[in-house]
Scaffold this active site. Structure first.
Site, PDB file in Angstrom:
ATOM      1  N   HIS A   1       0.962  -1.339  -0.143  1.00  0.00           N
ATOM      2  CA  HIS A   1       0.052  -0.034  -0.091  1.00  0.00           C
ATOM      3  C   HIS A   1       0.863   1.209   0.011  1.00  0.00           C
ATOM      4  CE1 HIS A   1      -4.119  -1.798   0.606  1.00  0.00           C
ATOM      5  NE2 HIS A   1      -3.285  -2.938   1.168  1.00  0.00           N
TER       6      HIS A   1
ATOM      7  N   SER B   1     -10.327 -15.879 -23.869  1.00  0.00           N
ATOM      8  CA  SER B   1      -9.487 -15.953 -22.883  1.00  0.00           C
ATOM      9  C   SER B   1      -9.453 -17.737 -22.599  1.00  0.00           C
ATOM     10  CB  SER B   1      -9.866 -15.422 -21.502  1.00  0.00           C
ATOM     11  OG  SER B   1      -9.399 -16.021 -20.303  1.00  0.00           O
TER      12      SER B   1
ATOM     13  N   GLY C   1      -3.829 -11.435  -6.265  1.00  0.00           N
ATOM     14  CA  GLY C   1      -2.749 -10.349  -5.872  1.00  0.00           C
ATOM     15  C   GLY C   1      -1.278 -10.632  -6.561  1.00  0.00           C
ATOM     16  N   LEU C   2      -1.289 -11.206  -7.713  1.00  0.00           N
ATOM     17  CA  LEU C   2      -0.021 -11.228  -8.544  1.00  0.00           C
ATOM     18  C   LEU C   2      -0.101 -10.393  -9.663  1.00  0.00           C
ATOM     19  CD1 LEU C   2       1.084 -14.890  -8.106  1.00  0.00           C
ATOM     20  CD2 LEU C   2       1.901 -12.932  -6.443  1.00  0.00           C
ATOM     21  N   SER C   3      -1.275  -9.720  -9.671  1.00  0.00           N
ATOM     22  CA  SER C   3      -1.457  -8.647 -10.902  1.00  0.00           C
ATOM     23  C   SER C   3      -1.824  -9.365 -12.046  1.00  0.00           C
ATOM     24  CB  SER C   3      -0.412  -7.579 -10.828  1.00  0.00           C
ATOM     25  OG  SER C   3      -0.962  -6.548 -11.634  1.00  0.00           O
TER      26      SER C   3
ATOM     27  N   ASP D   1       1.462  -2.132 -10.278  1.00  0.00           N
ATOM     28  CA  ASP D   1       1.232  -3.259 -10.971  1.00  0.00           C
ATOM     29  C   ASP D   1       1.672  -3.109 -12.657  1.00  0.00           C
ATOM     30  OD1 ASP D   1       0.123  -4.024  -8.855  1.00  0.00           O
ATOM     31  OD2 ASP D   1      -1.926  -3.925  -9.563  1.00  0.00           O
TER      32      ASP D   1
ATOM     33  N   TYR E   1     -10.029  -1.198   0.545  1.00  0.00           N
ATOM     34  CA  TYR E   1      -8.941  -0.728  -0.164  1.00  0.00           C
ATOM     35  C   TYR E   1      -9.345   0.790  -0.383  1.00  0.00           C
ATOM     36  CZ  TYR E   1      -5.810   0.434  -3.937  1.00  0.00           C
ATOM     37  OH  TYR E   1      -4.806   0.791  -4.737  1.00  0.00           O
TER      38      TYR E   1
HETATM   39  P1  ADP Z   1      -5.089  -9.442  -9.782  1.00  0.00           P
HETATM   40  O1  ADP Z   1      -4.870  -8.278 -10.666  1.00  0.00           O
HETATM   41  O2  ADP Z   1      -4.320  -9.555  -8.734  1.00  0.00           O
HETATM   42  O3  ADP Z   1      -4.954 -10.929 -10.414  1.00  0.00           O
HETATM   43  P2  ADP Z   1      -7.675  -8.112 -10.222  1.00  0.00           P
HETATM   44  O4  ADP Z   1      -9.034  -8.422  -9.504  1.00  0.00           O
HETATM   45  O5  ADP Z   1      -7.066  -6.815 -10.135  1.00  0.00           O
HETATM   46  O6  ADP Z   1      -6.567  -9.170  -9.639  1.00  0.00           O
HETATM   47  O7  ADP Z   1      -7.812  -8.788 -11.677  1.00  0.00           O
HETATM   48  C1  ADP Z   1      -8.187  -9.943 -12.091  1.00  0.00           C
HETATM   49  C2  ADP Z   1      -9.392  -9.634 -13.112  1.00  0.00           C
HETATM   50  O8  ADP Z   1      -8.609  -9.493 -14.537  1.00  0.00           O
HETATM   51  C3  ADP Z   1      -9.857 -11.128 -13.406  1.00  0.00           C
HETATM   52  O9  ADP Z   1     -11.157 -11.246 -12.653  1.00  0.00           O
HETATM   53  C4  ADP Z   1     -10.341 -10.971 -14.899  1.00  0.00           C
HETATM   54  O10 ADP Z   1     -11.350  -9.930 -15.342  1.00  0.00           O
HETATM   55  C5  ADP Z   1      -9.067 -10.098 -15.428  1.00  0.00           C
HETATM   56  N1  ADP Z   1      -8.174 -11.099 -15.920  1.00  0.00           N
HETATM   57  C6  ADP Z   1      -6.812 -11.111 -15.608  1.00  0.00           C
HETATM   58  N2  ADP Z   1      -6.186 -12.004 -16.369  1.00  0.00           N
HETATM   59  C7  ADP Z   1      -7.048 -12.421 -17.343  1.00  0.00           C
HETATM   60  C8  ADP Z   1      -7.091 -13.649 -18.262  1.00  0.00           C
HETATM   61  N3  ADP Z   1      -5.956 -14.417 -18.454  1.00  0.00           N
HETATM   62  N4  ADP Z   1      -8.301 -13.904 -18.847  1.00  0.00           N
HETATM   63  C9  ADP Z   1      -9.196 -13.104 -18.717  1.00  0.00           C
HETATM   64  N5  ADP Z   1      -9.501 -12.306 -17.782  1.00  0.00           N
HETATM   65  C10 ADP Z   1      -8.447 -11.923 -16.952  1.00  0.00           C
HETATM   66 MG    MG Z   2      -5.068  -6.346 -10.529  1.00  0.00          MG
END
Ligand code: ADP
Ligand code: MG
Length: 400
Positions: free
Chosen positions: A49, A82, A138-140, A186, A235
């Site tokens: 943060h 995806s 959380g790994l973006s 990120d 957040y």
């Molecule tokens: P983090 O970035 O920590 O993984 P977030 O909530 O910020 O979590 O982002 C996750 C979102 O990003 C997923 O719920 C989806 O909507 C989108 N996303 C990320 N990677 C993919 C992927 N490979 N295919 C489809 N959607 C994705």
């Molecule tokens: Mg994210």
């Protein structure tokens, strides 16, 4: 939907992954992909943060990444699929709307719309997306998706973007089009990575310093598999508590507050805001310190900084959960552990350990056992390498 076993295999077998993604592309779009892009996820080694407080973060772009295989279309249509979600989207570049029912589509549409708003000329495409970054942990994965996509559009257009500009465009897409108020961490991590290095990011002037970790230390991400509620109020609440702090202290960001200033003026702050500020001020300083001691291989100092970070996150910033506490116990009891702490925004999701490289397997096995015994939940454990930033790559290099 991609099976868990296959996803885990593909994280270590790039050749199988490239062939699998190409096969899906062929099946879905009845042609061969012509261009490949990748962008890494990231784990913060220190600096929870601190980004929106304009402080320091020590971030590691990781070998878990998002790949996009693409082919140009000349009709202004973008079709994406995806593999992680087994879901598709299709839209025209000359009138991009957001979709309320499907959040993931908005990351794709948002990047395209934001690039066009900035005057960049995009071409349509067919694109197959596959990520080994676990989603919503959380790994973006979101930034990895955005940055890989921006790389695809630039590649198809035959022009390039600086990593800094690409990161800012992608952050804007997530802030404004998707509606998630993330900081710059990120996207910067995903775009500015350097092979073999962590990055010390100064979130005020956006300068980065590559930090080569001492030999023999391995980063291991430990996923609690428990829900994060980042889009929930927590957040935003932390952000507003930090703003309360800056208002009382008369500074534009907590970055301007030293531990000494805070100690002298803490009594002026509401109790909760005081604890939030105390954490941020110390955490930002710890990010700078960890960069130094990781490069030097000072293991006791690494252990101490990580422990202080976790205690602060738990008691001062209050972003821990019972699952995170159980994972912390499991990591600290495992062989080879040097230091361990939370990762990302907290509230579950992934945590991170620095481990003696030679004992990574034993560490992994012990954490799997101990966390399962404590929670009856099977964690996922990912040893990761430092990875370079978003880029085009040659599939033939991987599959030959
Ligand atoms: P983090 O970035 O920590 O993984 P977030 O909530 O910020 O979590 O982002 C996750 C979102 O990003 C997923 O719920 C989806 O909507 C989108 N996303 C990320 N990677 C993919 C992927 N490979 N295919 C489809 N959607 C994705
Ligand atoms: Mg994210």
């Amino acid at each position: 939907m991609l099976s868990m076993e296959k996803a885990a295999d593909w994280a270590v077998d790039s050749q199988a992954r490239a062939e699998g993604v190409a096969a899906c592309f062929r099946e879905r779009f009845a042609s061969e992909p012509k261009l490949w892009a990748r962008a890494p996820g990231r784990v913060d080694l220190m600096g929870s943060h601190t980004d929106y407080n304009l402080g320091f973060v020590l971030t590691l772009p990781i070998s878990r990444d998002t790949w996009i295989a693409a082919r140009r279309r000349d009709d202004g249509i973008v079709r994406v699929h995806s593999m992680n979600l087994d879901a598709a989207d299709e839209f025209r570049l000359d009138g991009i709307d957001s979709i309320s029912e499907s959040r993931w589509c908005n990351y794709v549409r948002g990047v395209a719309a934001t690039m066009q708003d900035e005057g960049l000329a995009l071409t349509g495409c067919d694109a197959m997306i596959h990520s080994t970054v676990p989603l919503e942990s959380g790994l973006s994965s979101s930034a990895a998706l955005e940055c890989a996509l921006a790389t695809v559009f630039a590649g198809l257009g035959g022009w390039s973007l600086t990593p800094e500009r690409k990161a800012l465009l992608c952050q804007k897409a997530e802030n404004e089009f998707v509606g998630v108020k993330c900081g710059i961490l990120d996207q910067y991590s995903s775009c500015l990575g350097r092979e073999g290095c962590a990055l010390l990011l100064d979130c005020r002037d956006l300068s980065t310093r590559a930090v080569r970790m001492a030999e023999g230390i391995r980063v291991v991400v430990c996923n609690t598999m428990s829900q994060r509620r980042l889009s929930g109020g927590e957040y935003a609440q932390r952000r507003s508590e930090c703003e309360q702090g800056t208002a009382v202290l008369g500074v534009s960001a907590l970055r301007d507050v030293t531990p000494e200033i805070l100690a002298a003026r803490r009594h002026e702050l509401p109790e909760r805001a005081a604890r939030r500020c105390e954490f941020i001020v110390a955490e930002s300083a710890r990010a700078e310190s960890l960069a130094r001691v990781l490069a030097a291989g000072d293991r006791p100092a690494v252990a101490r900084l990580c422990a202080e970070s976790f205690v602060g996150a738990r008691d001062l910033y209050e972003i821990c959960s019972p699952a995170m506490a159980a994972m912390m116990d499991a990591m600290l009891a495992a062989p080879g552990v040097i230091g361990a702490r939370q990762a990302g925004a907290g509230f579950g999701g992934c945590m991170v350990a620095l481990v003696d490289a030679a004992r990574t397997d034993a560490f992994r096995a012990a954490v799997l056992d101990a966390y399962y015994s404590a929670t009856q939940v099977r964690p996922e454990i990912y040893p990761v390498e430092a990875a370079p930033g978003a880029e085009l790559f040659d599939k033939e290099e991987i599959t030959k």
